[in-house]
Structures are given as C-alpha cells and as structure tokens.
Scaffold this motif. Structure first.
Motif, PDB file in Angstrom:
ATOM      1  N   ARG A   1       0.283  -1.190   0.520  1.00 54.08           N
ATOM      2  CA  ARG A   1      -0.330  -0.031  -0.060  1.00 54.08           C
ATOM      3  C   ARG A   1       0.997   0.708   0.079  1.00 54.08           C
ATOM      4  O   ARG A   1       0.425   2.119  -0.801  1.00 54.08           O
ATOM      5  CB  ARG A   1      -0.987   0.121   1.548  1.00 54.08           C
ATOM      6  N   SER A   2       2.019   1.511   0.447  1.00 58.75           N
ATOM      7  CA  SER A   2       2.728   2.318   1.046  1.00 58.75           C
ATOM      8  C   SER A   2       3.438   2.712  -0.441  1.00 58.75           C
ATOM      9  O   SER A   2       3.928   4.182  -0.851  1.00 58.75           O
ATOM     10  CB  SER A   2       3.614   2.665   1.722  1.00 58.75           C
ATOM     11  N   TRP A   3       3.677   1.394  -1.139  1.00 55.72           N
ATOM     12  CA  TRP A   3       3.809   1.693  -2.657  1.00 55.72           C
ATOM     13  C   TRP A   3       3.642   2.728  -3.807  1.00 55.72           C
ATOM     14  O   TRP A   3       3.304   3.669  -4.647  1.00 55.72           O
ATOM     15  CB  TRP A   3       4.953   0.625  -2.806  1.00 55.72           C
ATOM     16  N   LEU A   4       2.055   2.320  -3.693  1.00 60.68           N
ATOM     17  CA  LEU A   4       0.889   2.593  -4.414  1.00 60.68           C
ATOM     18  C   LEU A   4       1.086   4.008  -3.920  1.00 60.68           C
ATOM     19  O   LEU A   4       0.483   4.670  -4.736  1.00 60.68           O
ATOM     20  CB  LEU A   4      -0.180   2.051  -3.329  1.00 60.68           C
ATOM     21  N   VAL A   5       1.176   4.850  -2.619  1.00 62.04           N
ATOM     22  CA  VAL A   5       0.562   5.750  -2.243  1.00 62.04           C
ATOM     23  C   VAL A   5       1.800   6.565  -2.821  1.00 62.04           C
ATOM     24  O   VAL A   5       1.540   7.893  -3.189  1.00 62.04           O
ATOM     25  CB  VAL A   5       0.798   6.436  -0.819  1.00 62.04           C
ATOM     26  N   ARG A   6       2.481   6.291  -2.841  1.00 57.55           N
ATOM     27  CA  ARG A   6       4.056   6.597  -3.619  1.00 57.55           C
ATOM     28  C   ARG A   6       3.831   6.820  -4.849  1.00 57.55           C
ATOM     29  O   ARG A   6       4.068   7.974  -5.630  1.00 57.55           O
ATOM     30  CB  ARG A   6       5.337   6.259  -2.546  1.00 57.55           C
ATOM     31  N   ILE A   7       3.485   5.825  -5.619  1.00 55.04           N
ATOM     32  CA  ILE A   7       3.483   6.434  -6.878  1.00 55.04           C
ATOM     33  C   ILE A   7       2.346   6.997  -7.345  1.00 55.04           C
ATOM     34  O   ILE A   7       2.354   8.022  -8.472  1.00 55.04           O
ATOM     35  CB  ILE A   7       3.147   4.705  -7.621  1.00 55.04           C
ATOM     36  N   ALA A   8       1.349   6.585  -6.402  1.00 52.07           N
ATOM     37  CA  ALA A   8       0.375   7.772  -7.142  1.00 52.07           C
ATOM     38  C   ALA A   8       0.794   9.465  -6.217  1.00 52.07           C
ATOM     39  O   ALA A   8       0.286  10.458  -7.804  1.00 52.07           O
ATOM     40  CB  ALA A   8      -0.824   7.501  -5.773  1.00 52.07           C
ATOM     41  N   ALA A   9       1.274   9.518  -5.865  1.00 53.92           N
ATOM     42  CA  ALA A   9       2.175  11.129  -5.293  1.00 53.92           C
ATOM     43  C   ALA A   9       3.173  11.738  -6.654  1.00 53.92           C
ATOM     44  O   ALA A   9       2.645  12.264  -6.672  1.00 53.92           O
ATOM     45  CB  ALA A   9       2.739  11.227  -4.033  1.00 53.92           C
TER      46      ALA A   9
ATOM     47  N   LEU B   1       3.107  10.492  -9.421  1.00 51.82           N
ATOM     48  CA  LEU B   1       2.343  10.597 -10.573  1.00 51.82           C
ATOM     49  C   LEU B   1       1.488  11.825 -10.407  1.00 51.82           C
ATOM     50  O   LEU B   1       0.864  12.979 -11.496  1.00 51.82           O
ATOM     51  CB  LEU B   1       1.117   9.679 -11.020  1.00 51.82           C
ATOM     52  N   LEU B   2       0.149  12.597  -9.286  1.00 48.14           N
ATOM     53  CA  LEU B   2      -0.237  13.477  -9.223  1.00 48.14           C
ATOM     54  C   LEU B   2       1.155  14.621  -8.958  1.00 48.14           C
ATOM     55  O   LEU B   2       0.575  15.801  -9.997  1.00 48.14           O
ATOM     56  CB  LEU B   2      -0.547  12.858  -7.681  1.00 48.14           C
ATOM     57  N   GLY B   3       2.071  14.600  -9.123  1.00 47.20           N
ATOM     58  CA  GLY B   3       3.500  15.556  -8.979  1.00 47.20           C
ATOM     59  C   GLY B   3       3.196  15.723 -10.816  1.00 47.20           C
ATOM     60  O   GLY B   3       3.234  16.907 -10.724  1.00 47.20           O
ATOM     61  N   ILE B   4       3.853  14.948 -11.126  1.00 46.91           N
ATOM     62  CA  ILE B   4       4.279  15.117 -12.323  1.00 46.91           C
ATOM     63  C   ILE B   4       2.970  15.413 -12.957  1.00 46.91           C
ATOM     64  O   ILE B   4       3.253  16.653 -14.424  1.00 46.91           O
ATOM     65  CB  ILE B   4       4.677  13.463 -13.097  1.00 46.91           C
ATOM     66  N   SER B   5       1.316  15.036 -12.802  1.00 44.10           N
ATOM     67  CA  SER B   5       0.338  16.241 -13.700  1.00 44.10           C
ATOM     68  C   SER B   5       0.554  17.679 -12.858  1.00 44.10           C
ATOM     69  O   SER B   5       0.039  17.833 -14.077  1.00 44.10           O
ATOM     70  CB  SER B   5      -0.708  15.130 -13.134  1.00 44.10           C
TER      71      SER B   5
END
Length: 163
Positions: free
Chosen positions: A3-11, A13-17
């Motif tokens: 779950r922590s990796w998923l949160v990191r990847i989501a963050a 992607l959000l930052g890049i977006s």
C-alpha cells in the motif's frame, strides 16, 4: 508495504500531472526561456544549497558529539536529505524536517537523544533567523524609514530569539 508503494506512485503521478498542467498553462516555450535565463544563477543556487546542507550535517554531528559514531555517516546524511525534502514540501517546514530527522535517528540513538538533537538544531535555526533579521532591520529602515518590512523584521528578531 504494498500500500505504501501505491501511495508513493500515486503521489509521484499527481506531482508530475500538476507540473505538466502548470507548464501547459504558461507554455513550454516560456518555461524553457525562463530556465535558460536562470541557468547561470541556478548553478550557484545549487552550490550554495549543497554547502548549506553540508554545514547542517556538520552542525548535527557537533550537536550529537559521541553519538555521531554509532549513528554512522550515511545514516546522518540520509536523515538530512529526508529533512531537506520535508523542509521544502511540508506545511510546517523546518519543524517537520527536524521531526523526520529525529525519527530516522531514533532507532540507533534512542528517542530521547534524537529528540534533544532536533530541538537544539531547531533552536539554533530560530536564533540564526532572528540574528539575520536583526542585521536586515536597520538596512530596511535606512532604505525606507519605518515600513511594514522594518516592523516585521524587528518583530521576527524578537520572537525568533525569544523562542
């Protein structure tokens, strides 16, 4: 853990977006032009930031004294890199950065030693900021007589040094 990796990847992607949307809104050419104009200065900013980070690592090692050796050089540096990122991104900035640094040192040093180090470094930072404001206040006064800037610098000096 997953779950922590998923949160990191989501963050990420959000930052890049968000960055992509910002560049799109002002135009890639305008961003490139500003970066090219700032390039010579950005090199010096990077050099000064590296020097500042090295000075903070050295100051922490001095604060820790005999506890520096069991902590190890790389753990000391890693804690500062985590703190640096938190300083830049977290709402509480410096305070949050010192908490992250203390948390990263606590498994080796113990919570009490790590917390004491963080408090001392935070106090030194407050005192240093107050001292810089004390130097800048007379200059601000000389440039524009009493102004909100001068009053703010004097208040910052008093509050930072009193804290």
């Amino acid at each position: 853990m997953r779950r922590s990796w998923l949160v990191r990847i989501a963050a990420l992607l959000l930052g890049i977006s968000a960055l992509a949307m910002l560049i799109r809104s002002v135009g890639a050419e305008a961003v490139a032009e500003q970066l090219q104009a700032a390039a010579p200065v950005l090199v010096w900013v990077l050099v000064l930031e590296v020097i500042r980070l090295a000075a903070e690592v050295f100051a922490t090692a001095l604060q820790l004294g005999r506890y520096t050796r069991p902590l190890g050089r790389w753990t000391l540096i890693r804690g500062h890199l985590l703190s640096y990122a938190t300083n830049a991104l977290a709402p509480a900035g410096r305070v949050a950065g010192e908490a992250i640094k203390a948390a990263s040192y606590a498994p080796v040093l113990g919570s009490a030693v790590a917390a004491a180090m963080a408090v001392r470094i935070q106090a030194a930072s407050l005192f240093g900021g107050g001292a810089m404001s004390a130097v800048c206040a007379p200059a601000a006064y000389a440039l524009g007589a009493p102004s909100w800037l001068t009053i703010g610098l004097v208040l910052h000096t008093l509050l930072a040094i009193a804290a």
